[in-house]
Design a protein around this motif. Sequence first.
Motif, mmCIF file in Angstrom:
data_model
loop_
_atom_site.group_PDB
_atom_site.id
_atom_site.type_symbol
_atom_site.label_atom_id
_atom_site.label_comp_id
_atom_site.label_asym_id
_atom_site.label_seq_id
_atom_site.Cartn_x
_atom_site.Cartn_y
_atom_site.Cartn_z
ATOM 1 N N ARG A 10 0.830 -1.209 0.000
ATOM 2 C CA ARG A 10 0.000 0.000 0.000
ATOM 3 C C ARG A 10 0.863 1.258 0.000
ATOM 4 O O ARG A 10 0.508 2.269 -0.603
ATOM 5 C CB ARG A 10 -0.900 -0.011 1.226
ATOM 6 C CG ARG A 10 -1.788 1.176 1.304
ATOM 7 C CD ARG A 10 -2.743 1.077 2.444
ATOM 8 N NE ARG A 10 -3.527 2.295 2.487
ATOM 9 C CZ ARG A 10 -4.516 2.499 3.304
ATOM 10 N NH1 ARG A 10 -4.868 1.568 4.143
ATOM 11 N NH2 ARG A 10 -5.169 3.629 3.294
ATOM 12 N N ALA A 11 2.002 1.204 0.683
ATOM 13 C CA ALA A 11 2.907 2.346 0.775
ATOM 14 C C ALA A 11 4.332 1.820 0.839
ATOM 15 O O ALA A 11 4.560 0.654 1.161
ATOM 16 C CB ALA A 11 2.601 3.176 2.014
ATOM 17 N N ASP A 12 5.281 2.690 0.524
ATOM 18 C CA ASP A 12 6.678 2.289 0.577
ATOM 19 C C ASP A 12 7.533 3.520 0.841
ATOM 20 O O ASP A 12 7.061 4.650 0.758
ATOM 21 C CB ASP A 12 7.097 1.637 -0.739
ATOM 22 C CG ASP A 12 8.119 0.529 -0.565
ATOM 23 O OD1 ASP A 12 8.878 0.563 0.429
ATOM 24 O OD2 ASP A 12 8.170 -0.355 -1.424
ATOM 25 N N ARG A 13 8.782 3.281 1.141
ATOM 26 C CA ARG A 13 9.719 4.377 1.401
ATOM 27 C C ARG A 13 9.908 5.226 0.152
ATOM 28 O O ARG A 13 9.776 4.739 -0.970
ATOM 29 C CB ARG A 13 11.060 3.828 1.865
ATOM 30 C CG ARG A 13 10.989 3.170 3.225
ATOM 31 C CD ARG A 13 12.360 2.663 3.644
ATOM 32 N NE ARG A 13 12.267 1.971 4.909
ATOM 33 C CZ ARG A 13 12.523 2.556 6.085
ATOM 34 N NH1 ARG A 13 12.894 3.796 6.150
ATOM 35 N NH2 ARG A 13 12.403 1.857 7.198
ATOM 36 N N VAL A 14 10.231 6.486 0.363
ATOM 37 C CA VAL A 14 10.396 7.438 -0.731
ATOM 38 C C VAL A 14 11.397 6.916 -1.760
ATOM 39 O O VAL A 14 11.158 7.002 -2.971
ATOM 40 C CB VAL A 14 10.824 8.825 -0.196
ATOM 41 C CG1 VAL A 14 11.171 9.768 -1.333
ATOM 42 C CG2 VAL A 14 9.716 9.420 0.663
ATOM 43 N N THR A 15 12.502 6.345 -1.324
ATOM 44 C CA THR A 15 13.527 5.854 -2.242
ATOM 45 C C THR A 15 12.965 4.794 -3.191
ATOM 46 O O THR A 15 13.219 4.831 -4.394
ATOM 47 C CB THR A 15 14.718 5.269 -1.458
ATOM 48 O OG1 THR A 15 15.211 6.284 -0.586
ATOM 49 C CG2 THR A 15 15.814 4.808 -2.381
ATOM 50 N N ARG A 16 12.190 3.872 -2.664
ATOM 51 C CA ARG A 16 11.628 2.809 -3.500
ATOM 52 C C ARG A 16 10.559 3.334 -4.444
ATOM 53 O O ARG A 16 10.463 2.906 -5.594
ATOM 54 C CB ARG A 16 11.060 1.698 -2.642
ATOM 55 C CG ARG A 16 12.127 0.869 -1.988
ATOM 56 C CD ARG A 16 11.531 -0.298 -1.279
ATOM 57 N NE ARG A 16 12.577 -1.103 -0.663
ATOM 58 C CZ ARG A 16 12.343 -2.074 0.167
ATOM 59 N NH1 ARG A 16 11.106 -2.380 0.493
ATOM 60 N NH2 ARG A 16 13.335 -2.758 0.690
ATOM 61 N N VAL A 17 9.740 4.257 -3.970
ATOM 62 C CA VAL A 17 8.707 4.841 -4.829
ATOM 63 C C VAL A 17 9.369 5.635 -5.957
ATOM 64 O O VAL A 17 8.970 5.527 -7.115
ATOM 65 C CB VAL A 17 7.742 5.719 -4.011
ATOM 66 C CG1 VAL A 17 6.776 6.466 -4.915
ATOM 67 C CG2 VAL A 17 6.971 4.857 -3.013
ATOM 68 N N TYR A 50 1.065 4.351 -2.484
ATOM 69 C CA TYR A 50 1.103 4.203 -3.933
ATOM 70 C C TYR A 50 -0.108 4.840 -4.608
ATOM 71 O O TYR A 50 0.004 5.334 -5.728
ATOM 72 C CB TYR A 50 1.255 2.733 -4.333
ATOM 73 C CG TYR A 50 2.698 2.305 -4.360
ATOM 74 C CD1 TYR A 50 3.536 2.691 -5.400
ATOM 75 C CD2 TYR A 50 3.237 1.542 -3.341
ATOM 76 C CE1 TYR A 50 4.867 2.312 -5.423
ATOM 77 C CE2 TYR A 50 4.564 1.146 -3.355
ATOM 78 C CZ TYR A 50 5.376 1.541 -4.405
ATOM 79 O OH TYR A 50 6.705 1.172 -4.430
ATOM 80 N N ALA A 51 -1.251 4.895 -3.963
ATOM 81 C CA ALA A 51 -2.413 5.577 -4.543
ATOM 82 C C ALA A 51 -2.099 7.059 -4.736
ATOM 83 O O ALA A 51 -2.441 7.652 -5.768
ATOM 84 C CB ALA A 51 -3.641 5.396 -3.663
ATOM 85 N N GLU A 52 -1.422 7.660 -3.771
ATOM 86 C CA GLU A 52 -1.011 9.062 -3.879
ATOM 87 C C GLU A 52 0.040 9.224 -4.968
ATOM 88 O O GLU A 52 0.005 10.159 -5.763
ATOM 89 C CB GLU A 52 -0.473 9.556 -2.529
ATOM 90 C CG GLU A 52 0.180 10.921 -2.559
ATOM 91 C CD GLU A 52 -0.777 12.083 -2.828
ATOM 92 O OE1 GLU A 52 -0.295 13.214 -2.932
ATOM 93 O OE2 GLU A 52 -1.994 11.882 -2.951
#
Length: 66
Positions: A10-17, A50-52
């Motif tokens: 659903r979410a991940d660290r800034v680096t991975r995104v 990830y939706a954002e």
Amino acid sequence: MAQGNPLRPRADRVTRVASHYGFSRAFLYAEEKAGRIKFLKVNGATVVEYAEADRWFEERTGLAAA
């Protein structure tokens, strides 16, 4: 029922995104500072839902996120 890619968190660290979308971490931080994307703090880590990130990517490029 949750929607989206069941294999993606659903979410991940800034680096991975940033890596997922092909942008640098610094670029995403600049976008956050400009108010174009929202970050969250979870247990001291800065993360992006990830939706954002998909919303931001589509708005920025006009392309649907993968």
